[in-house]
Scaffold this active site. Structure first.
Site, mmCIF file in Angstrom:
data_model
loop_
_atom_site.group_PDB
_atom_site.id
_atom_site.type_symbol
_atom_site.label_atom_id
_atom_site.label_comp_id
_atom_site.label_asym_id
_atom_site.label_seq_id
_atom_site.Cartn_x
_atom_site.Cartn_y
_atom_site.Cartn_z
ATOM 1 C CG HIS A 115 -0.051 -0.186 2.486
ATOM 2 N ND1 HIS A 115 0.639 -1.347 2.746
ATOM 3 C CD2 HIS A 115 0.237 0.654 3.500
ATOM 4 C CE1 HIS A 115 1.310 -1.216 3.870
ATOM 5 N NE2 HIS A 115 1.094 -0.009 4.350
ATOM 6 C CG ASP A 278 -2.925 -3.813 -1.241
ATOM 7 O OD1 ASP A 278 -3.537 -4.664 -1.923
ATOM 8 O OD2 ASP A 278 -1.920 -4.076 -0.559
ATOM 9 C CG ASP A 280 0.669 -6.480 -2.688
ATOM 10 O OD1 ASP A 280 -0.013 -5.609 -2.110
ATOM 11 O OD2 ASP A 280 1.242 -7.391 -2.068
ATOM 12 C CG ASP A 282 -1.650 -8.135 0.028
ATOM 13 O OD1 ASP A 282 -1.933 -6.918 -0.034
ATOM 14 O OD2 ASP A 282 -0.549 -8.563 0.442
ATOM 15 N NE ARG A 283 -2.134 -3.665 3.404
ATOM 16 C CZ ARG A 283 -1.727 -2.896 4.395
ATOM 17 N NH1 ARG A 283 -2.417 -1.827 4.721
ATOM 18 N NH2 ARG A 283 -0.625 -3.166 5.050
ATOM 19 C CE LYS A 377 -2.488 -7.907 3.715
ATOM 20 N NZ LYS A 377 -1.082 -8.167 3.984
HETATM 21 C C1 G16 Z 1 1.795 -6.490 5.701
HETATM 22 C C2 G16 Z 1 1.571 -7.800 6.387
HETATM 23 C C3 G16 Z 1 0.340 -7.742 7.244
HETATM 24 C C4 G16 Z 1 0.446 -6.587 8.228
HETATM 25 C C5 G16 Z 1 0.684 -5.306 7.470
HETATM 26 C C6 G16 Z 1 0.954 -4.136 8.385
HETATM 27 O O1 G16 Z 1 0.776 -6.264 4.776
HETATM 28 O O2 G16 Z 1 1.422 -8.854 5.456
HETATM 29 O O3 G16 Z 1 0.226 -8.961 7.915
HETATM 30 O O4 G16 Z 1 -0.721 -6.490 8.987
HETATM 31 O O5 G16 Z 1 1.820 -5.448 6.653
HETATM 32 O O6 G16 Z 1 2.118 -4.376 9.091
HETATM 33 P P1 G16 Z 1 2.765 -3.266 10.015
HETATM 34 O O7 G16 Z 1 1.727 -2.948 11.042
HETATM 35 O O8 G16 Z 1 3.989 -3.913 10.578
HETATM 36 O O9 G16 Z 1 3.054 -2.070 9.163
HETATM 37 P P2 G16 Z 1 1.097 -5.694 3.325
HETATM 38 O O10 G16 Z 1 -0.242 -5.606 2.659
HETATM 39 O O11 G16 Z 1 1.722 -4.346 3.578
HETATM 40 O O12 G16 Z 1 2.041 -6.643 2.720
#
Ligand code: G16
Length: 542
Positions: A115, A278, A280, A282-283, A377
């Site tokens: 993101h 987002d 990639d 996954d969100r 996710k």
């Molecule tokens: C990644 C992780 C998630 C995590 C998020 C936020 O998501 O895969 O499990 O919840 O980061 O992490 P943090 O609170 O350490 O910033 P993504 O979508 O950024 O790959």
């Protein structure tokens, strides 16, 4: 084709994978040897790449294309047997995960900072997945980090750029480079999990849908699935073309960065269902006419209704959430007699639970939801699960949510992010709080009294591995809760995340920020956050 070249290098400090791979400013990744060093360390972390098959793709951000070319050359130089790469270097994270599994690959590299904003002045990232399709667990990321600290050379072959524009096979040294359609297999998987005819019928009946791809990777996926296969009106997918700078935006599906979409559901002619994903893919963020669904509530609603989708008709084995995610899903699990796990933040911690068949659904407050269909996710999966539930029940998003709160009570929840803090200040705040934990239970904190205070540690019930220091969890009498931790995905200073929660057994329909005011006051009393950080308000509130 020339033989592999050995390039002498030196360890580059700071190449430590965070919550989800290595993230840094794009310009840092563009520095000589930075990407190459890390990739060579990834090979080491994966136990070598010789004779192995790798899946490769990314979210289309700036430098994605260059980095993909470098990685293919390095994989060939180290004797990989095959690299399966998404057309034009694109693959969403869940699609890459699915490909790893269906093709029996040994691992994957996804070029994405999720993101975080993209472009030359934005961020880039390298996510590393293992043969189960999921993010590399701590043991592997620790090996990668150790390798980055001892590197003296990396191997690369010289070649012209490979043509990634057309699906098909080509050779690079002894390695087969297979360019694949990034969308088809993933879309087929979704058709197997969900009731496409019911969803098609709902849409044909006038149900309106808006999906914001935020100029990131999900555009082509959403066009294929929502518009082509489900018949949503052309134009239902907005910002559908992936751009290298995401059109200047943050591809972060939340009410702040997807504000136009958020506002649209509170305006006349609001769509029945609105969603965003987002960088990639996954969100996800879910909205209905006149309502925003918090990610924690979304997980709870999906857990309560998943059996309505054909892929989950047999019920759930269990559910899991990250510790800072609200306890809304726990109440569903308790009512349905399902095992419920709380893991540290990071999807990698769900991997063993999913592989062992202990859980079917997982979710996080950070706009992530998924199931055992892939160990990642999955943004579009969550949208389709919601759509399937709406089609099966005939209810609106708002009705589903209010009925849920009426049945299980409402868990008010919010996350406050303080971004780009001085790293020392943020670290000291956490450390001081950590050292005060042993004596905190029983103390008054503003209007609340602490009932439990701990530094979250997790022992994986499947392989016994343990992780400590995963966030400070403070529970107050009456059940309110605050969690504080530092983000592992930022690239500037430190980001302090403050997670706030308060349960109410019915649905008094308060504004969440108002409902959480006592918890915010209690945290201020315990940490002196305002004074220590000099910030009077959070930068981002979700
Ligand atoms: C990644 C992780 C998630 C995590 C998020 C936020 O998501 O895969 O499990 O919840 O980061 O992490 P943090 O609170 O350490 O910033 P993504 O979508 O950024 O790959």
């Amino acid at each position: 084709m020339s033989a592999p070249i050995r390039v002498a290098t030196r360890p580059i400090p700071g190449q430590k994978p965070g919550t989800s791979g290595l993230r840094a400013k794009t310009r840092v990744f563009m520095q000589p040897h930075y990407l190459e060093n890390f990739v060579e360390a990834v090979w080491a972390g994966l136990g070598g790449i010789a004779g192995k098959t790798l899946v490769l793709g990314g979210d289309g951000r700036y430098f994605n294309d260059r980095a993909a070319q470098v990685i293919m050359r390095m994989a060939a130089a180290s004797g990989a047997s095959r690299v399966i790469v998404g057309q034009n270097g694109l693959l969403s994270t869940p699609a890459a995960s699915h490909l790893i599994r269906t093709r029996g690959a040994d691992g994957g590299v996804i070029l994405s900072a999720s993101h975080n904003p993209g472009g030359k002045d934005g961020d880039l990232g390298v996510k590393v997945n293992i043969s189960n399709g999921g993010p590399a667990p701590e043991a592997v990321t620790a090996r990668i980090h150790a390798a980055t600290q001892a590197l003296e050379q990396y191997l690369i072959v010289e070649s012209q750029d490979l043509d990634l524009a057309r699906p098909g096979r080509q050779r690079l040294a002894e390695t087969v480079i297979e360019v694949v359609d990034p969308v088809a297999d993933y879309a087929d998987l979704m058709e197997r999990l969900f009731d496409f005819s019911a969803m098609r019928a709902l849409i044909a009946d006038g149900f309106s849908l808006r999906f914001d791809a935020m100029h990131a990777v999900t555009g082509p996926y959403a066009i294929e699935i929502l518009e082509r296969r489900l018949g949503a009106e052309p134009g239902s997918v907005i910002n559908a073309v992936p751009l290298s700078d995401f059109g200047g935006g943050h591809p972060d599906p939340n009410p702040i960065w997807a504000k136009a979409l958020h506002d649209a559901v509170f305006a006349p002619q609001a769509p029945d269902l609105a969603a965003a994903s987002d960088g990639d893919g996954d969100r996800n963020m879910i909205l209905g006419r006149g309502i925003y669904v918090s990610p924690s509530d979304s997980l709870a609603v999906l857990a309560a209704h998943a059996h309505l989708a054909p892929g989950y008709a047999g019920g759930l084995a269990g559910v899991a959430r990250s510790m800072p995610t609200s306890t809304a899903v726990d109440r569903v699990a308790a009512a349905r007699g399902l095992p419920c796990y709380a893991t540290p933040t990071g999807w990698k911690y769900f991997g063993n639970l999913l592989d062992a068949g202990r859980v079917t659904l997982c979710g996080e407050e950070s706009f992530g939801t998924g199931s055992d269909h892939v160990p990642e996710k999955d943004g579009l999966w969550a949208v389709l699960m919601w759509l399937n539930i709406l089609a099966a029940t005939g209810k609106s998003v708002a009705a589903i949510l209010h009925d849920h709160w009426a049945e299980f009570g409402r868990t008010y929840y919010s996350r406050h992010d303080y971004e780009a803090l001085d790293a020392d200040v943020a670290q000291a705040l956490i450390e001081d709080l950590r050292s005060s934990l042993p004596g905190l239970a029983g103390d008054d904190a503003g209007p609340l009294r602490v009932s439990r205070a701990e530094d979250f540690a997790y022992t994986d019930p499947v392989d016994g591995s343990s992780s400590t220091g995963q966030g400070i969890e403070i529970t107050f009498e009456g059940g309110a809760r605050a969690v504080l931790r530092l983000s592992g995905t930022g690239t500037e200073g430190a980001t302090l995340r403050l997670y706030l929660e308060r349960y109410s057994p019915d649905d008094p329909s308060l504004d969440p920020q108002a409902a959480l005011t006592p918890v915010i006051t209690a945290v201020e009393a315990l940490t002196g956050l305002t004074c220590r950080t000099g910030r009077t308000a959070a930068d981002v509130i979700t």
